[in-house]
Enzyme design. Structure first.
Site, PDB file in Angstrom:
ATOM      1  N   LYS A 113       0.825  -1.203   0.000  1.00 42.51           N
ATOM      2  CA  LYS A 113       0.000   0.000   0.000  1.00 42.51           C
ATOM      3  C   LYS A 113       0.868   1.265   0.000  1.00 42.51           C
ATOM      4  O   LYS A 113       0.434   2.327  -0.438  1.00 42.51           O
ATOM      5  CB  LYS A 113      -0.944  -0.002   1.187  1.00 42.51           C
ATOM      6  CG  LYS A 113      -1.832  -1.258   1.239  1.00 42.51           C
ATOM      7  CD  LYS A 113      -3.272  -0.966   1.111  1.00 42.51           C
ATOM      8  CE  LYS A 113      -4.200  -2.169   1.024  1.00 42.51           C
ATOM      9  NZ  LYS A 113      -3.680  -3.491   0.822  1.00 42.51           N
TER      10      LYS A 113
HETATM   11  C1  PLP Z   1      -4.196  -4.604   0.086  1.00 43.23           C
HETATM   12  C2  PLP Z   1      -3.348  -5.830  -0.052  1.00 43.23           C
HETATM   13  C3  PLP Z   1      -3.602  -6.805  -1.054  1.00 43.23           C
HETATM   14  C4  PLP Z   1      -4.775  -6.711  -2.014  1.00 43.23           C
HETATM   15  O1  PLP Z   1      -4.612  -5.726  -2.991  1.00 43.23           O
HETATM   16  P1  PLP Z   1      -5.870  -5.187  -3.826  1.00 43.23           P
HETATM   17  O2  PLP Z   1      -5.385  -4.053  -4.612  1.00 43.23           O
HETATM   18  O3  PLP Z   1      -6.904  -4.793  -2.798  1.00 43.23           O
HETATM   19  O4  PLP Z   1      -6.366  -6.321  -4.679  1.00 43.23           O
HETATM   20  C5  PLP Z   1      -2.738  -7.896  -1.130  1.00 43.23           C
HETATM   21  N1  PLP Z   1      -1.707  -8.049  -0.265  1.00 43.23           N
HETATM   22  C6  PLP Z   1      -1.443  -7.147   0.712  1.00 43.23           C
HETATM   23  C7  PLP Z   1      -0.307  -7.385   1.638  1.00 43.23           C
HETATM   24  C8  PLP Z   1      -2.243  -6.002   0.846  1.00 43.23           C
HETATM   25  O5  PLP Z   1      -1.976  -5.119   1.837  1.00 43.23           O
END
Ligand code: PLP
Length: 496
Positions: A113
């Site tokens: 993120k």
């Molecule tokens: C948010 C997240 C995801 C999922 O990503 P999306 O864009 O919501 O599909 C996968 N792995 C981790 C570690 C995340 O923090």
């Protein structure tokens, strides 16, 4: 470039700054660029010579045409600086001859993120200026863990913003709690809620809907905004790392320039994998996109049947950031293949009936590129162990879901293309489950914080600095409040 709603008739056409400031279109749809810009092979070759921030400014600039290249380069250089991400913001690691991993967790919170939330606040603040907004933005976040910390790190000390985060006091891991309680920054506030994530989430929604609160804040020169993953400002930075990874692989000779690769993404809200799809539409040589899900496999079902059904059991898994039943960004894919009218119909059905089924032609277009594969909990744990023992490569629980899906894909489809698996979190972010998967033990008394050291001793790898540091930092935000006190804590934060 103008932005329009996934559900609209094209009448609401806004600038990119407006789309980023506003978040959602006024009809409830998501903003999409009116058309998808292209990247020619000459442009790709030119970008091969460039740094990550330069690549980011160039690619993002194709969409945010009311930002100058200099502005974007300034924002990208600060967001993906050496202090925050080290030498390479998004390195590609070769796992074996057919498999590579794109590591997106070298930022301040050790999860992917950060790739969006480090630059998005800077784009957001410029959007306020570009739209002549004189008020300060208060970003309100309810979090079950990862997003809260990443948003805090992204917005800390960003002029023109304040951020307040609410998390369920017993609903996050010990490390996640410490990460938030020790948050530094002059414009941040963090509160634990006596209640669960839904209580925090509904509290935030209630505050957003409260018009008395809005006018009170307005008198103090403040308006509310969110750091939600459906904002275009969070999506567009994610396109960059696919372009960058491809260029790095070609430069290293892992692939020939122009050769297509498949991409496998651990998916929750469908944001990350959708960014890969945009990169493909722009002209990046990507083959199939493999959508990897955990036991909450609503997308696997959709991609094998054409039916999206949110009425199903919810599982709390060891890959919690993918525990999602409504993948909001899927709406953007529907819009691209089915157009706004049919998208509006599907979304209305999802809201009223809890499910929809796409028409056959839509299903065919989607599955020409996307394949859904899921991994259950045992498969996920076994994959962590297999990849470590066979490839000497340590992965977290989310990445393991994708590694498992990639292995199944290579077995079933016998594709000749190399597969790039997207690695979304440091193994230390989920140290306890990674440790237990490797050792096969069920040491449930192992604490989250002890697991960091245990994993490090077991594997001889280092605890990432931001996570190690958390154990020694001062608690700055100890407050635990009732869920009915959220309104007051917003007021206190804005008008001390
Ligand atoms: C948010 C997240 C995801 C999922 O990503 P999306 O864009 O919501 O599909 C996968 N792995 C981790 C570690 C995340 O923090």
């Amino acid at each position: 470039m103008k932005f329009i709603s996934t559900r609209g008739n094209g009448e609401e056409r806004v600038s990119s700054a407006q789309a980023i400031k506003q978040g959602l279109a006024s009809d409830g749809g998501l903003f999409m660029p009116e058309n998808i810009p292209t990247l020619t092979s000459d442009e790709l070759l030119m970008l091969q010579e460039k740094s990550y921030p330069e690549r980011a400014a160039y690619v993002i600039g194709k969409f945010l045409t009311d930002y100058t290249y200099e502005e974007l380069l300034c924002d990208a250089s600060e967001a993906y600086s050496y202090e925050k991400f080290g030498n390479n913001a998004a390195p590609v690691v070769r796992v074996n001859d057919n498999l590579a991993a794109l590591e997106l967790w070298h930022g301040p919170t050790c999860a992917f993120k950060d790739m969006a939330l480090q630059i998005m606040p800077r784009l957001f603040v410029r959007a306020l200026r570009k739209t002549n907004e004189s008020r300060e933005a208060l970003i309100l976040v309810a979090t079950s863990g990862d997003t809260g910390k990443a948003a805090l790190e992204g917005y800390r000390d960003v002029n023109g913003t304040k951020i307040q985060v609410f998390y369920p006091t017993d609903g996050v891991s010990k490390v996640q709690k410490l990460q938030m309680q020790t948050q530094e920054g002059k414009n941040v506030s963090v509160k634990a809620i006596r209640g669960n994530f839904d209580d925090a989430q509904s509290g935030v929604k209630r505050i957003f809907a409260d018009s008395a609160m809005a006018s009170l804040l307005n008198e103090s020169g403040v308006f509310l905004s969110s750091a939600n993953s459906i904002n275009w400002g969070r999506l567009v930075p994610q396109i960059v790392y696919y372009v960058s990874a491809y260029l790095d692989m070609a430069e290293r000779g892992d692939i020939a320039f122009g050769e297509a690769i498949d991409v496998c993404v651990p998916t929750g809200n469908f944001g990350n994998i959708f960014a890969a799809y945009i990169a493909k539409l722009m002209g990046l040589p990507l083959g199939r996109l493999i959508c990897a899900s955990n036991q909450n496999n609503v997308l696997t079902e959709f991609l094998s049947s054409g039916r999206y059904n949110k009425k199903r059991d919810f599982y709390a898994t060891i890959s919690p950031s993918m525990d999602i039943l409504i993948s909001s960004n899927l709406e953007r894919l529907l819009y691209l293949v089915a157009g706004p009218e049919r998208t509006r119909g599907y979304m209305n059905k999802l809201n009223s009936l809890g499910s929809y089924t796409v028409d056959d032609d839509i299903f065919e277009s989607i599955t020409a590129t996307f394949i859904g594969i899921h991994a259950d909990e045992d498969e996920t744990k076994a994959t962590i162990r297999r990849i470590y023992e066979k490839e000497n490569y340590l992965i977290d629980t989310h990445t393991a879901v994708a590694m498992c899906a990639a292995a199944k894909y290579m077995n079933i489809y016998k594709a000749e293309r190399k597969v790039l698996v997207v690695s979304t979190a440091s193994p230390y972010k989920f140290a306890k489950d990674v440790y237990l998967s490797l050792t096969g033990s069920d040491a449930s008394e192992l604490s989250d914080t002890d697991a960091l050291g245990a994993l490090s001793s077991l594997t001889g790898t280092e605890i990432p600095t931001p996570l190690a540091a958390v154990l020694n930092k001062n608690i700055l935000h100890p407050d635990i409040i009732g869920r009915d006190d959220m309104d007051n804590s917003v007021k206190d934060f804005v008008t001390p």
